[in-house]
Design an enzyme around this catalytic site. Sequence first.
Site, PDB file in Angstrom:
ATOM      1  N   GLN A  49      54.964  14.691  28.118  1.00  0.00           N
ATOM      2  CA  GLN A  49      54.313  15.959  27.766  1.00  0.00           C
ATOM      3  C   GLN A  49      53.811  15.898  26.311  1.00  0.00           C
ATOM      4  OE1 GLN A  49      57.553  16.281  29.642  1.00  0.00           O
ATOM      5  NE2 GLN A  49      56.147  16.116  31.326  1.00  0.00           N
ATOM      6  N   GLY A  58      52.471  12.221  33.933  1.00  0.00           N
ATOM      7  CA  GLY A  58      51.634  11.214  34.580  1.00  0.00           C
ATOM      8  C   GLY A  58      51.077  10.321  33.495  1.00  0.00           C
ATOM      9  N   HIS A  59      51.578   9.097  33.418  1.00  0.00           N
ATOM     10  CA  HIS A  59      51.163   8.169  32.357  1.00  0.00           C
ATOM     11  C   HIS A  59      50.382   7.021  32.997  1.00  0.00           C
ATOM     12  CE1 HIS A  59      54.759   9.586  29.657  1.00  0.00           C
ATOM     13  NE2 HIS A  59      53.956  10.559  30.020  1.00  0.00           N
ATOM     14  N   ASP A  64      49.013  14.336  27.922  1.00  0.00           N
ATOM     15  CA  ASP A  64      47.905  13.462  28.353  1.00  0.00           C
ATOM     16  C   ASP A  64      47.119  12.876  27.185  1.00  0.00           C
ATOM     17  OD1 ASP A  64      48.624  14.096  30.975  1.00  0.00           O
ATOM     18  OD2 ASP A  64      47.348  15.873  30.969  1.00  0.00           O
ATOM     19  N   LYS A  81      49.863   8.516  25.965  1.00  0.00           N
ATOM     20  CA  LYS A  81      51.178   7.976  25.580  1.00  0.00           C
ATOM     21  C   LYS A  81      51.516   6.716  26.364  1.00  0.00           C
ATOM     22  CE  LYS A  81      52.930  11.905  26.733  1.00  0.00           C
ATOM     23  NZ  LYS A  81      51.712  12.701  26.911  1.00  0.00           N
TER      24      LYS A  81
HETATM   25  P1  GDP Z   1      49.669  10.359  28.937  1.00  0.00           P
HETATM   26  O1  GDP Z   1      50.196  11.359  29.891  1.00  0.00           O
HETATM   27  O2  GDP Z   1      49.802  10.771  27.516  1.00  0.00           O
HETATM   28  O3  GDP Z   1      50.213   8.962  29.162  1.00  0.00           O
HETATM   29  O4  GDP Z   1      48.099  10.278  29.204  1.00  0.00           O
HETATM   30  P2  GDP Z   1      47.399  10.191  30.653  1.00  0.00           P
HETATM   31  O5  GDP Z   1      47.636   8.817  31.197  1.00  0.00           O
HETATM   32  O6  GDP Z   1      47.787  11.345  31.491  1.00  0.00           O
HETATM   33  O7  GDP Z   1      45.892  10.424  30.276  1.00  0.00           O
HETATM   34  C1  GDP Z   1      45.184   9.550  29.453  1.00  0.00           C
HETATM   35  C2  GDP Z   1      44.033   8.941  30.279  1.00  0.00           C
HETATM   36  O8  GDP Z   1      43.117   8.319  29.401  1.00  0.00           O
HETATM   37  C3  GDP Z   1      44.481   7.854  31.242  1.00  0.00           C
HETATM   38  O9  GDP Z   1      43.620   7.858  32.349  1.00  0.00           O
HETATM   39  C4  GDP Z   1      44.318   6.586  30.421  1.00  0.00           C
HETATM   40  O10 GDP Z   1      44.058   5.440  31.245  1.00  0.00           O
HETATM   41  C5  GDP Z   1      43.085   6.913  29.617  1.00  0.00           C
HETATM   42  N1  GDP Z   1      43.050   6.321  28.267  1.00  0.00           N
HETATM   43  C6  GDP Z   1      44.068   6.094  27.408  1.00  0.00           C
HETATM   44  N2  GDP Z   1      43.597   5.665  26.213  1.00  0.00           N
HETATM   45  C7  GDP Z   1      42.248   5.635  26.333  1.00  0.00           C
HETATM   46  C8  GDP Z   1      41.192   5.315  25.425  1.00  0.00           C
HETATM   47  O11 GDP Z   1      41.400   4.999  24.256  1.00  0.00           O
HETATM   48  N3  GDP Z   1      39.915   5.448  25.885  1.00  0.00           N
HETATM   49  C9  GDP Z   1      39.648   5.818  27.171  1.00  0.00           C
HETATM   50  N4  GDP Z   1      38.374   5.923  27.533  1.00  0.00           N
HETATM   51  N5  GDP Z   1      40.614   6.137  28.035  1.00  0.00           N
HETATM   52  C10 GDP Z   1      41.900   6.053  27.626  1.00  0.00           C
HETATM   53  P1  IMO Z   2      52.241  13.943  30.375  1.00  0.00           P
HETATM   54  O1  IMO Z   2      53.563  13.247  30.063  1.00  0.00           O
HETATM   55  C1  IMO Z   2      50.003  17.642  30.613  1.00  0.00           C
HETATM   56  C2  IMO Z   2      52.161  21.236  31.855  1.00  0.00           C
HETATM   57  C3  IMO Z   2      51.764  21.825  33.186  1.00  0.00           C
HETATM   58  C4  IMO Z   2      51.992  23.300  32.905  1.00  0.00           C
HETATM   59  C5  IMO Z   2      53.253  23.276  32.039  1.00  0.00           C
HETATM   60  C6  IMO Z   2      54.531  23.543  32.796  1.00  0.00           C
HETATM   61  O2  IMO Z   2      51.438  13.285  31.417  1.00  0.00           O
HETATM   62  O3  IMO Z   2      51.512  14.225  29.107  1.00  0.00           O
HETATM   63  P2  IMO Z   2      55.963  22.021  34.442  1.00  0.00           P
HETATM   64  O4  IMO Z   2      55.614  21.405  35.763  1.00  0.00           O
HETATM   65  O5  IMO Z   2      56.360  21.032  33.416  1.00  0.00           O
HETATM   66  O6  IMO Z   2      56.947  23.139  34.571  1.00  0.00           O
HETATM   67  O7  IMO Z   2      54.598  22.723  33.942  1.00  0.00           O
HETATM   68  O8  IMO Z   2      53.305  21.997  31.469  1.00  0.00           O
HETATM   69  N1  IMO Z   2      52.557  19.816  31.889  1.00  0.00           N
HETATM   70  C7  IMO Z   2      51.778  18.811  31.451  1.00  0.00           C
HETATM   71  N2  IMO Z   2      50.505  18.837  30.986  1.00  0.00           N
HETATM   72  N3  IMO Z   2      50.688  16.485  30.664  1.00  0.00           N
HETATM   73  C8  IMO Z   2      51.963  16.446  31.097  1.00  0.00           C
HETATM   74  O9  IMO Z   2      52.723  15.337  31.028  1.00  0.00           O
HETATM   75  C9  IMO Z   2      52.550  17.651  31.554  1.00  0.00           C
HETATM   76  N4  IMO Z   2      53.763  17.978  32.058  1.00  0.00           N
HETATM   77  C10 IMO Z   2      53.751  19.301  32.241  1.00  0.00           C
HETATM   78  O10 IMO Z   2      50.420  21.547  33.502  1.00  0.00           O
HETATM   79  O11 IMO Z   2      50.948  23.800  32.119  1.00  0.00           O
HETATM   80 MG    MG Z   3      49.591  12.459  31.545  1.00  0.00          MG
END
Ligand code: GDP
Ligand code: IMO
Ligand code: MG
Length: 421
Positions: free
Chosen positions: A221, A40-41, A13, A16
């Site tokens: 991840q 979840g991106h 998270d 990415k």
């Molecule tokens: P990922 O799994 O690495 O793609 O990250 P996630 O999407 O799960 O979580 C990142 C969250 O932060 C998402 O809700 C993005 O929309 C948000 N986000 C990404 N970059 C920025 C930033 O520079 N500032 C803010 N405030 N939010 C961001």
């Molecule tokens: P993105 O791509 C954050 C974590 C789960 C748990 C562990 C194992 O959005 O960064 P799993 O279901 O993979 O067997 O769970 O890994 N986990 C993540 N945490 N971002 C993710 O993906 C994750 N994918 C798995 O919360 O701790």
């Molecule tokens: Mg994510």
Amino acid sequence: MSVTVLVGAQWGDEGKGKVSCYLARHADLVARFSGGNNAGHTVVIEGKEFKLQLIPSGVFYPDKLVLLGSGMVIDPAGLLDEMEKLQKGGHPCANVRISALAHLVLPYHREIDKIQEQSRGKFSLGTTQKGVGPAYSDKSERIGIRVGDLLDEKRFLERLQFNVEVKKNRFQGLNGHVDVKAIAGSYQEYAKRLKPLIVDTSKLIHDAIAKGKSVLCEGAQGMMLDLDFGTYPYVTSSVTTAGGVTTGLGIPPAAVTDVYAIVKAYTTRVGQGVFPTEDTGSIGQFLQEKGHEFGTVTGRVRRCGWMDGMVLNYGKLINGYTGLVITKLDVLSGLDEVKICEAYRAGGETLTDFPIDSAVFQNSAPVYRTFPGWKEDISNARKMSDLPKTCRAYLSFIEEYTKVPIKYVSVGADRDAMIAA
Ligand code: GDP
Ligand code: IMO
Ligand code: MG
């Protein structure tokens, strides 16, 4: 020709999806190499939010191919659902291709994920319960069913029947939850819809590389969730590190030109496992609320704390980062001071190398370096000189400490809220 790999440098998270969507503009092909819909991106384009779980962020550019690589595990129902949502949002997904070698997530994998979590008791991992771990287990056990198997109805049914027998013998709790006929019926339906997309994705990548094109590999991840190098057993079941592009896309290691670490300006973690800089007090709460730190997949509150430099430097060794992308820097605005963990204290000693012994890591306390904060809203900054001096000092320290240059700084969720350093 370029092959750029985006690796989550923390526990996932890091942003990415956003970074991938921003950089995809300059790529010809965008590919994911590992994980499933446990990821979840979130991508925001001109105020419109999209939540991707399997499809790489290049999908928003119809002229680029987007590939779901062989190292992934794919839940076809989830994939079709994701495609439908994108299509409703005006993105046709005609550029999506899926590796025939990727493994399928089947409905019983999700059931097994739940059963295993329950049976782990106090050792539960806090998985996303998407069946990703059990699907990778089948792959290692060599009883997995692959995407390509969908194309041969007889072969698919044979493997499904065998697989279900194995599972029913192993997991008592599964009886009654698995209906082979129903699964076969729905997967044949998915097969019909996905057939035109199932290809040899490695060949597409090799052809692109041979033609001198730009390939962007979107990690899922994070480094610290890697099956081998992460905080085992509190990890995911796949290769999340840069090496995943060789095992999960078939890209020869020497073809990789850049590895960018996607680094959130603080740290978050969902699920169980040690997290030395976790702050359960007011700072953690500030970051959680201001950063909207809720899991995209499960809605769980993300644990929050300061940036951990030890984790970054460990990740640098494993992944060979050639550049850093700092995200969510805007979230830190308003704090009196900001901190970075620059060492651990464990067993009366100061550690500057990351401890791979989990017992040592478990007892590691962060040693912080403190910087003055900044009050300005930086979300409209588009060049480094727009950032307050204190903010730039914080960034300079990250570069100095990791000895890796910062390439981009993200200051907002929107795709274009980005500074090229
Ligand atoms: P990922 O799994 O690495 O793609 O990250 P996630 O999407 O799960 O979580 C990142 C969250 O932060 C998402 O809700 C993005 O929309 C948000 N986000 C990404 N970059 C920025 C930033 O520079 N500032 C803010 N405030 N939010 C961001
Ligand atoms: P993105 O791509 C954050 C974590 C789960 C748990 C562990 C194992 O959005 O960064 P799993 O279901 O993979 O067997 O769970 O890994 N986990 C993540 N945490 N971002 C993710 O993906 C994750 N994918 C798995 O919360 O701790
Ligand atoms: Mg994510």
